[in-house]
Design an enzyme around this catalytic site. Structure first.
Site, PDB file in Angstrom:
ATOM      1  CG  ASN A 101      -0.971 -35.061 -33.492  1.00 16.94           C
ATOM      2  OD1 ASN A 101      -1.102 -34.015 -34.210  1.00 16.94           O
ATOM      3  ND2 ASN A 101      -2.149 -35.344 -32.681  1.00 16.94           N
ATOM      4  CE  LYS A 113      -0.896 -33.716 -29.415  1.00 16.16           C
ATOM      5  NZ  LYS A 113      -1.699 -33.984 -28.040  1.00 16.16           N
ATOM      6  CG  HIS A 151      -6.320 -35.467 -31.551  1.00 17.20           C
ATOM      7  ND1 HIS A 151      -6.458 -34.777 -30.316  1.00 17.20           N
ATOM      8  CD2 HIS A 151      -5.306 -36.283 -31.429  1.00 17.20           C
ATOM      9  CE1 HIS A 151      -5.274 -35.073 -29.655  1.00 17.20           C
ATOM     10  NE2 HIS A 151      -4.577 -36.089 -30.353  1.00 17.20           N
ATOM     11  CD  GLU A 189      -4.603 -32.262 -28.238  1.00 17.95           C
ATOM     12  OE1 GLU A 189      -4.333 -31.792 -29.333  1.00 17.95           O
ATOM     13  OE2 GLU A 189      -3.963 -32.724 -27.525  1.00 17.95           O
ATOM     14  CD  GLU A 213      -4.055 -40.278 -29.273  1.00 19.23           C
ATOM     15  OE1 GLU A 213      -3.021 -40.132 -29.670  1.00 19.23           O
ATOM     16  OE2 GLU A 213      -4.753 -39.172 -29.817  1.00 19.23           O
ATOM     17  N   GLY A 267      -0.702 -35.940 -23.312  1.00 19.72           N
ATOM     18  CA  GLY A 267       0.177 -34.654 -22.922  1.00 19.72           C
ATOM     19  C   GLY A 267       0.227 -34.715 -21.378  1.00 19.72           C
ATOM     20  CB  SER A 271       2.107 -39.860 -21.972  1.00 24.80           C
ATOM     21  OG  SER A 271       1.540 -38.658 -21.899  1.00 24.80           O
TER      22      SER A 271
HETATM   23  P1  PGA Z   1       1.061 -37.247 -26.529  1.00 22.01           P
HETATM   24  O1  PGA Z   1      -0.129 -36.875 -27.505  1.00 22.01           O
HETATM   25  O2  PGA Z   1       1.893 -38.385 -26.896  1.00 22.01           O
HETATM   26  O3  PGA Z   1       1.846 -35.666 -26.233  1.00 22.01           O
HETATM   27  O4  PGA Z   1       0.529 -37.568 -25.194  1.00 22.01           O
HETATM   28  C1  PGA Z   1      -0.461 -37.984 -28.082  1.00 22.01           C
HETATM   29  C2  PGA Z   1      -1.953 -37.355 -29.270  1.00 22.01           C
HETATM   30  O5  PGA Z   1      -2.516 -36.574 -28.578  1.00 22.01           O
HETATM   31  O6  PGA Z   1      -1.743 -37.880 -30.272  1.00 22.01           O
END
Ligand code: PGA
Length: 252
Positions: free
Chosen positions: A9, A11, A95, A97, A167, A173, A212
Site C-alpha cells: 500500500n 498510500k 483502510h 486512514e 491492521e 506507521g 509496521s
Molecule cells: P505500515 O502501513 O506498514 O506503514 O505500518 C500499513 C498499512 O497502513 O497498510
C-alpha cells in the site's frame, strides 16, 4: 494450504520516475528470488496506468479506494468499473486512514465491497482496533463488528473472493508491530467468524496482517498458521525490503 499474498500500500506517495524505479526493482527481485506468492501493489490511482504497464502480469495492480456508487455525478470519485477498465484487479476497502480521516463508515464500506465484487475486483477489506479499544479489551468485538458489517449479504461465491487485512490502528506507521501472538489471536478469531458463515469460506479466505511489517519481523509473523501474508505500507516503498518480505511469505 492458502497461497501467500503480499500487498504493498503506497498510500499518498510516489512520482512517475520513482514509481518506474521501484516497480522495475521489485519485479527484478521477484523474478530472481520469489516463487509461490501472489503480489499486489496499490499505487495512488493517478499512477495505476503507469504501474499496470510496468507490471508484466507478475503484480496485481489495485486502487486504494473506490466510490460506493455507479458512474455518475460524483465529482472527484472513481467507480469500480473505471478501476477494472484501467487494469485493476483489486481494491483496498476500509483502510483505517479512510475510516478515520475521510469518514468511511461501516455502512459505506459494505457498499464499496459490493461495488468491487460486482465489477470483478478483489476487495481487500481492512479491519482493526484503536489503541483505546485494545486497552479496554474490545479488540475482538471491534473486528467482529467490522467484519460482519463489511460482508453482510454476500453470497458464498462472493465471500470466497475477498481478502481480509487485520491492521491494528496503533501499529500502522508507528514502528510498533503487533506481536505474532497478538496478531494470530485476532486472525484465528476472524477465521472462526468466517466459519460461522461457511467452513469452506473460512478455510479459503486469506487474512493478511498489516502494521509496521518489515523485512526483519515478517518471518515470525508469517509463521503463524492463520497469517497468510501482509499488507505493507512504509516498507513497500523500498524495493529491497518489499522483496525480502515477499521472500518471507514464500518461505512460510
Ligand atoms: P505500515 O502501513 O506498514 O506503514 O505500518 C500499513 C498499512 O497502513 O497498510
Amino acid at each position: 494450504m492458502r497461497k501467500a499474498l503480499v500487498a504493498g500500500n503506497w498510500k499518498m506517495n510516489g512520482r512517475v520516475a520513482a514509481n518506474d524505479e521501484l516497480v522495475t526493482q521489485v519485479l527484478a527481485g521477484l523474478n530472481a528470488q520469489v516463487d509461490g506468492v501472489d503480489v499486489m501493489v496499490f499505487p495512488p490511482s493517478i499512477y495505476i496506468g503507469q504501474v499496470k504497464a510496468l507490471s508484466e502480469d507478475r503484480l496485481t495492480v489495485g486502487a486504494q479506494n473506490l466510490c460506493e456508487f455507479d458512474d455518475g455525478a460524483y465529482t472527484g470519485e472513481l467507480s469500480a468499473e473505471m478501476l477494472v477498465d484501467c487494469g485493476c484487479g483489486a481494491v483496498l476497502v476500509g483502510h483505517s486512514e479512510r475510516r478515520l480521516l475521510f469518514g468511511d463508515s461501516d455502512e459505506r464500506i459494505a457498499e464499496k465491497v459490493k461495488q468491487a465484487l460486482k465489477a470483478g475486483l478483489v476487495p481487500v477489506i481492512c479491519l482493526g482496533e484503536s489503541l483505546d479499544q485494545r486497552d479496554s479489551g474490545e479488540t475482538l468485538n471491534v473486528v467482529s463488528r467490522q467484519l460482519q458489517a463489511a460482508v453482510e449479504g454476500l453470497t458464498k461465491q462472493q465471500l470466497m473472493t475477498v481478502v481480509l487485512a487485520y491492521e491494528p490502528v496503533w501499529a500502522i506507521g508507528t514502528g510498533r508491530t503487533a506481536t505474532p501472538e497478538q496478531a494470530q489471536e485476532v486472525h484465528a478469531h476472524l477465521r472462526q467468524e468466517l466459519a460461522q458463515l461457511d467452513t469452506e469460506v473460512s478455510a479459503q479466505v486469506r487474512i493478511l496482517y498489516g502494521g509496521s511489517v518489515n523485512a526483519a519481523n515478517a518471518d515470525e509473523l508469517f509463521a503463524k498458521p492463520d497469517i497468510d501474508g501482509g499488507l505493507i505500507g512504509g516498507a513497500s516503498l523500498k524495493a529491497k525490503d518489499f522483496v525480502a518480505i515477499c521472500q518471507s511469505a514464500a518461505a512460510r
